[in-house]
Design an enzyme around this catalytic site. Structure first.
Site, PDB file in Angstrom:
ATOM      1  N   THR A   1       1.050  -0.106  -5.423  1.00 11.05           N
ATOM      2  CA  THR A   1       0.540   1.140  -5.988  1.00 11.05           C
ATOM      3  C   THR A   1       1.646   2.191  -6.083  1.00 11.05           C
ATOM      4  O   THR A   1       2.753   1.987  -5.600  1.00 11.05           O
ATOM      5  CB  THR A   1      -0.613   1.675  -5.122  1.00 11.05           C
ATOM      6  OG1 THR A   1      -0.185   1.732  -3.753  1.00 11.05           O
ATOM      7  CG2 THR A   1      -1.832   0.766  -5.211  1.00 11.05           C
ATOM      8  N   SER A   2       1.335   3.305  -6.706  1.00  6.47           N
ATOM      9  CA  SER A   2       2.183   4.482  -6.903  1.00  6.47           C
ATOM     10  C   SER A   2       3.224   4.294  -7.996  1.00  6.47           C
ATOM     11  O   SER A   2       4.113   5.116  -8.166  1.00  6.47           O
ATOM     12  CB  SER A   2       2.873   4.925  -5.599  1.00  6.47           C
ATOM     13  OG  SER A   2       4.007   4.124  -5.305  1.00  6.47           O
TER      14      SER A   2
ATOM     15  N   MET B   1       0.845  -1.197   0.000  1.00  4.64           N
ATOM     16  CA  MET B   1       0.000   0.000   0.000  1.00  4.64           C
ATOM     17  C   MET B   1       0.883   1.252   0.000  1.00  4.64           C
ATOM     18  O   MET B   1       1.051   1.913   1.030  1.00  4.64           O
ATOM     19  CB  MET B   1      -0.938  -0.031   1.203  1.00  4.64           C
ATOM     20  CG  MET B   1      -1.790  -1.292   1.281  1.00  4.64           C
ATOM     21  SD  MET B   1      -2.924  -1.301   2.685  1.00  4.64           S
ATOM     22  CE  MET B   1      -1.757  -1.376   4.053  1.00  4.64           C
ATOM     23  N   ASP B   2       1.402   1.578  -1.155  1.00  2.75           N
ATOM     24  CA  ASP B   2       2.388   2.654  -1.274  1.00  2.75           C
ATOM     25  C   ASP B   2       1.718   3.958  -1.696  1.00  2.75           C
ATOM     26  O   ASP B   2       0.830   3.961  -2.544  1.00  2.75           O
ATOM     27  CB  ASP B   2       3.440   2.240  -2.312  1.00  2.75           C
ATOM     28  CG  ASP B   2       4.691   3.094  -2.230  1.00  2.75           C
ATOM     29  OD1 ASP B   2       4.851   3.834  -1.240  1.00  2.75           O
ATOM     30  OD2 ASP B   2       5.513   3.026  -3.163  1.00  2.75           O
ATOM     31  N   GLY B   3       2.170   5.063  -1.110  1.00  2.00           N
ATOM     32  CA  GLY B   3       1.714   6.375  -1.557  1.00  2.00           C
ATOM     33  C   GLY B   3       0.886   7.162  -0.564  1.00  2.00           C
ATOM     34  O   GLY B   3       0.408   8.254  -0.895  1.00  2.00           O
TER      35      GLY B   3
END
Length: 283
Positions: free
Chosen positions: A216-217, A33-35
């Protein structure tokens, strides 16, 4: 009006999922869960990124469970994250405990779908109150028979593999000494630590390997996440930040997986054949 819209949206989701179900569906999806911090910085609202990320997580979990995905694993907090500013780490720990308490409520998504929750990682690194909340949460869901949510906290794959090696070696040492009280003389091949031994002590031992890892990101790095388990996993790197990840992004990820499914299965089978040939040669 809101209730009507929500009902209509639910019907549309079910229609979409019924179409996706014509193709092969993943059994296990893992998310990096990046960003969250970048999301907050874009809006110049410090501290809001992780809360927005949690809201996105609840939505994504609901979509996964409605689609019939049995296992979901999320990378919530790396051991490396302890190197961040103390106030940021403390804020994350406080938020984690707050959200754990929310998820233990009867009206939460955990109760709604009968989710069994596992926390994976070196939990001894966590503050005592957070660790106690985690242990209580896992106990409260241990008898649930629905989907499985694994939350990686104080986790790195390096630490997981090191832990598995240490546990496997200790077990083998104990067994060898039981059979050979005089020491390690005449050690048999069966007394050597095997891949199966190591895998039985991984934090993820009770879960199948992920079919998809989504980070993500737009980042393409695994960042020390599920390195052992991802040999045949499709890696996806959508450009959107985690709080922006929505139903359409998840549906697209499933379609991408379905397009690659035949290739992934072919690679798995060829690897299995190669492994069996190697075993026969050693015998």
């Amino acid at each position: 009006m809101t209730t009507i819209f929500e009902s209509f949206y639910c019907i549309l989701r079910r229609f979409l999922f019924s179409i996706l179900a014509f193709g092969p569906m993943p059994n296990h999806i893992a998310f990096i869960m990046d960003g969250n911090r970048r999301y907050a910085n874009r809006r110049m609202e410090q501290g809001t990124g992780h809360r927005a990320g949690f809201s996105a997580l609840i939505s994504v979990l609901r979509y996964c469970y409605e689609m019939g995905v049995k296992y979901v694993t999320i990378y919530a907090f790396s051991i490396e994250n302890f190197k961040r500013k103390p106030e940021e780490v403390q804020s994350t720990m406080n938020l984690m405990k707050e959200k754990i308490d929310e998820l233990m409520q009867k009206q939460s998504i955990v109760s709604e779908y009968g989710v069994r929750v596992n926390f994976l990682g070196n939990l001894n690194l966590l503050e005592n109150d957070v660790r106690l909340s985690i242990e209580k949460f896992m106990r409260s869901t241990s008898n649930n028979t629905g989907p499985v949510l694994s939350i990686c906290v104080a986790y790195t794959s390096t630490d997981e593999i090191t832990h598995a090696i240490e546990k496997s070696c200790c077990e083998k040492k104990h067994l060898i000494l039981q059979k050979n009280p005089n020491g390690f003389q005449n050690v048999l091949t069966g007394d050597v630590v095997s891949v199966d031994d190591l895998e039985s002590y991984l934090y993820t031992a009770s879960c199948p390997d992920p079919d998809i890892i989504i980070r993500t990101s737009g980042e393409t790095r695994l960042s020390n996440f599920l390195l052992w388990q991802s040999s045949f996993t499709q890696l996806q790197s959508p450009a959107h930040l985690w709080p922006e990840f929505s139903l359409r992004h998840l549906a697209w990820a499933i379609l991408q997986y379905q397009r690659a499914f035949s290739y992934l299965e072919k690679i798995k089978k060829s690897k299995h054949v190669t492994t069996m040939d190697s075993i026969k040669k050693r015998q």
